[in-house]
Design a protein around this motif. Structure first.
Motif, short mmCIF file in Angstrom:
data_model
loop_
_atom_site.label_atom_id
_atom_site.label_comp_id
_atom_site.label_asym_id
_atom_site.label_seq_id
_atom_site.Cartn_x
_atom_site.Cartn_y
_atom_site.Cartn_z
N PRO A 254 0.83 -1.21 0.00
CA PRO A 254 0.00 0.00 0.00
C PRO A 254 0.86 1.26 0.00
N TRP B 237 0.92 3.81 1.85
CA TRP B 237 1.32 4.27 3.18
C TRP B 237 2.32 3.32 3.85
N TRP B 238 2.59 2.19 3.26
CA TRP B 238 3.37 1.12 3.89
C TRP B 238 4.73 1.58 4.41
#
Length: 147
Positions: free
Chosen positions: A124, A126-127
């Protein structure tokens, strides 16, 4: 933005690392804790035990990312995803400084793998913000034990 649940659970997952570092830094805290909990939950033992569990867990996370790929990219992803678990199994054998250093190296290498999967668009968006934050705290806790 990191999803609130992922951030909160990620931070909660740091509790054993922070506790292990705290009970290493404070013999009084460690002594008091051992009256309440088994020694496996205190000091370097909790750091090494929990750290190997988390490296193995993260192998599973990376495997999940690899499932989003196809062909050669998927094969490489699957191969890379098992490295953290194998690393923990073969390199972290006890609570000596050497094993703790190997564990810290495993977490640093895991961050490199996270970057690789993120760069390929398999993680993702935001990972990496979450992984960098968590990894820095984990490494700090492990380094406390080494000092």
């Amino acid at each position: 933005m990191i999803p609130r649940s992922a951030l909160l659970l990620g931070l909660a997952g740091l509790i054993p690392f922070v506790w292990g570092a705290a009970t290493t830094l404070s013999p009084a805290l460690a002594s008091g804790a051992m009256r309440l909990v088994p020694p496996v939950f205190v000091g370097a033992v909790v750091l090494v035990t929990y750290g190997t569990v988390i490296l193995s867990f993260m192998s599973g996370v990376l495997w999940g990312f690899a499932t989003k790929a196809e062909g050669r990219e998927a094969t490489v992803g699957y191969v890379l995803s098992v490295i953290p678990a194998l690393w923990a199994f073969f390199m972290v054998t006890d609570t000596t400084a050497e094993s703790i250093l190997w564990l810290a190296t495993g977490f640093a290498a895991l961050l490199a793998l996270d970057f690789s999967f993120a760069r390929q668009g398999l993680a993702p968006a935001w990972w990496m913000r979450l992984r960098v934050l968590l990894t820095l705290i984990v490494l700090a806790c492990l380094l406390v034990v080494l000092l």
